[in-house]
Enzyme design. Sequence first.
Site, short mmCIF file in Angstrom:
data_model
loop_
_atom_site.label_atom_id
_atom_site.label_comp_id
_atom_site.label_asym_id
_atom_site.label_seq_id
_atom_site.Cartn_x
_atom_site.Cartn_y
_atom_site.Cartn_z
N ASP A 96 -31.74 -45.55 41.47
CA ASP A 96 -31.22 -44.77 42.59
C ASP A 96 -29.73 -44.51 42.33
O ASP A 96 -29.11 -45.11 41.46
CB ASP A 96 -31.49 -45.45 43.92
CG ASP A 96 -30.77 -46.77 44.11
OD1 ASP A 96 -29.79 -47.02 43.39
OD2 ASP A 96 -31.17 -47.54 44.99
N SER A 97 -29.17 -43.60 43.11
CA SER A 97 -27.82 -43.10 42.81
C SER A 97 -26.72 -44.00 43.33
O SER A 97 -25.55 -43.79 43.02
CB SER A 97 -27.65 -41.72 43.43
OG SER A 97 -27.64 -41.81 44.85
N GLY A 99 -26.08 -44.05 46.47
CA GLY A 99 -25.65 -43.40 47.71
C GLY A 99 -25.87 -44.26 48.93
O GLY A 99 -24.97 -44.44 49.76
N PHE A 100 -27.07 -44.82 49.05
CA PHE A 100 -27.38 -45.64 50.23
C PHE A 100 -26.48 -46.86 50.30
O PHE A 100 -25.97 -47.21 51.36
CB PHE A 100 -28.85 -46.07 50.19
CG PHE A 100 -29.25 -46.91 51.38
CD1 PHE A 100 -29.53 -46.32 52.60
CD2 PHE A 100 -29.34 -48.29 51.27
CE1 PHE A 100 -29.88 -47.09 53.70
CE2 PHE A 100 -29.69 -49.08 52.36
CZ PHE A 100 -29.96 -48.48 53.58
N ASP A 150 -26.43 -38.61 46.94
CA ASP A 150 -26.62 -38.02 48.27
C ASP A 150 -25.88 -38.82 49.31
O ASP A 150 -25.38 -39.92 49.05
CB ASP A 150 -28.12 -37.99 48.61
CG ASP A 150 -28.69 -39.40 48.79
OD1 ASP A 150 -28.29 -40.30 48.03
OD2 ASP A 150 -29.53 -39.60 49.68
N GLN A 193 -32.52 -34.54 52.72
CA GLN A 193 -31.90 -35.18 53.87
C GLN A 193 -32.06 -34.29 55.10
O GLN A 193 -32.86 -33.36 55.09
CB GLN A 193 -30.44 -35.51 53.57
CG GLN A 193 -30.24 -36.58 52.51
CD GLN A 193 -30.61 -37.98 53.00
OE1 GLN A 193 -30.94 -38.20 54.18
NE2 GLN A 193 -30.56 -38.96 52.10
N GLY A 220 -33.27 -41.02 54.02
CA GLY A 220 -32.74 -41.01 55.38
C GLY A 220 -33.73 -41.26 56.49
O GLY A 220 -33.43 -41.05 57.66
N ASP A 270 -40.87 -47.38 47.40
CA ASP A 270 -40.23 -48.60 46.91
C ASP A 270 -39.61 -49.35 48.07
O ASP A 270 -39.32 -48.77 49.13
CB ASP A 270 -39.11 -48.25 45.91
CG ASP A 270 -37.85 -47.80 46.65
OD1 ASP A 270 -36.89 -48.60 46.75
OD2 ASP A 270 -37.81 -46.66 47.14
N CYS A 308 -57.01 -62.16 47.69
CA CYS A 308 -56.01 -61.76 46.69
C CYS A 308 -56.37 -62.33 45.32
O CYS A 308 -56.86 -63.46 45.21
CB CYS A 308 -54.63 -62.24 47.11
SG CYS A 308 -53.31 -61.74 45.99
N CYS A 310 -54.06 -62.71 42.82
CA CYS A 310 -52.83 -63.05 42.11
C CYS A 310 -52.84 -64.50 41.63
O CYS A 310 -53.63 -65.33 42.08
CB CYS A 310 -51.60 -62.79 42.99
SG CYS A 310 -51.23 -64.09 44.20
N CYS A 313 -52.47 -67.14 44.49
CA CYS A 313 -53.64 -67.39 45.32
C CYS A 313 -54.78 -68.06 44.55
O CYS A 313 -55.58 -68.78 45.13
CB CYS A 313 -54.12 -66.08 45.94
SG CYS A 313 -53.00 -65.48 47.23
N HIS A 339 -46.89 -63.20 44.80
CA HIS A 339 -48.00 -62.83 45.66
C HIS A 339 -47.71 -61.55 46.44
O HIS A 339 -48.55 -60.63 46.48
CB HIS A 339 -48.34 -63.95 46.66
CG HIS A 339 -49.19 -63.46 47.78
ND1 HIS A 339 -50.54 -63.24 47.65
CD2 HIS A 339 -48.87 -63.09 49.05
CE1 HIS A 339 -51.02 -62.76 48.79
NE2 HIS A 339 -50.03 -62.66 49.65
#
Length: 374
Positions: A96-97, A99-100, A150, A193, A220, A270, A308, A310, A313, A339
């Site tokens: 990611d950039s 920005g957030f 952004d 946005q 956003g 994500d 599950c 995994c 589990c 998990h």
Amino acid sequence: MKQAITYELLHTCKQTGARRGVIHTPHGDIQTPIFMPVGTQATVKSMTPEELKEEVKAQIILSNTYHLYLRPGHEIVKEAGGLHSFMRWDRPILTDSGGFQVFSLGDLRTISEEGVVFKSHLDGSRHEFTPEKVMEIEEALGSDIMMAFDECCPYPSTYEYTKQSMERTTRWAIRCKAAHKTVEKQGLFGIIQGGFYKDLRKQSAEELIALDLPGYAIGGISVGEPKEEFLDILRYTTPLMPEDKPRYLMGVGTPDYLLEAALAGIDMCDCVLPTRIARNGTAMTSRGKVVVRNATYERDWSPLDPECDCYTCKNYTRGYIRHLVKANEILGIRLLSLHNLRFLTKLMERVRIEIENDNLGNFVKEFYQKYYGE
């Protein structure tokens, strides 16, 4: 010029309109819809790359431009051969950039047309991010997918501020595209946005799509608003996005939001949530959340989730994991993280199957009945 990232639509669910596809990248194909674990600082917290591949079955992970710029520095990562070599991950990576993260700094940053001047959360040192600088950093990191710089508006924001911010994001995206040199190795995604104003979302989508980037994200939302508002903007914005390119919803990681994203036609999501709640002693299961640190699990010798597959589990009980968490043992966090991550990647594996079977709507209803006990 050949693009680094391309999308192939494989099937559309007749029942819901959800998409089943594949994203082709320089480091392999990504089957969609997909949940992407977040490795903010070039590591998914407490997980080795081998565990992510073999146990979690992660196809792609994320890293963060802001954090890696501050520590260890993008030039060091570049010297190591880029993120793939640096962290020993040979599958796709998205960065990611930043920005957030920059806009989350509040009083520690100042926004202008040129970019953002901010103080490091680590030591208070002064830095500046411009679209050109962010492209330089992401190219040095060497990710397969890089996000345009952004501005993410806080919730709530006025119409006037949101419009000004959205239009600046578009101008920054134009500058990012102009500065992007590694087109055949890295795909640049734009971020739609416009806050919670539909006309601004439409304007943002139209102007960014005109840039003909290889993929687009919705930014956003999932920033503290009521679920009804989230769903309204998600369902409005997704159909505005190109059908022949990846659609990415940023920052979503609860099972219900992942399912709603798939139903809306999103390909990629994500979130840091699965590892974050693991550090607080919480597991996601097919029958809802299990706060394993609670006393009720002290003598519970069943797995976190009987459904599950995994490593956690198959080998450990709720009672043992509770003991580890209460004793502040690292293994407890690792087992819960593994998990939770596998729970979400397995959920999206099932979503892909149900889309192919034109049955996603029925599956989602059944999942909600079990998850919420309805």
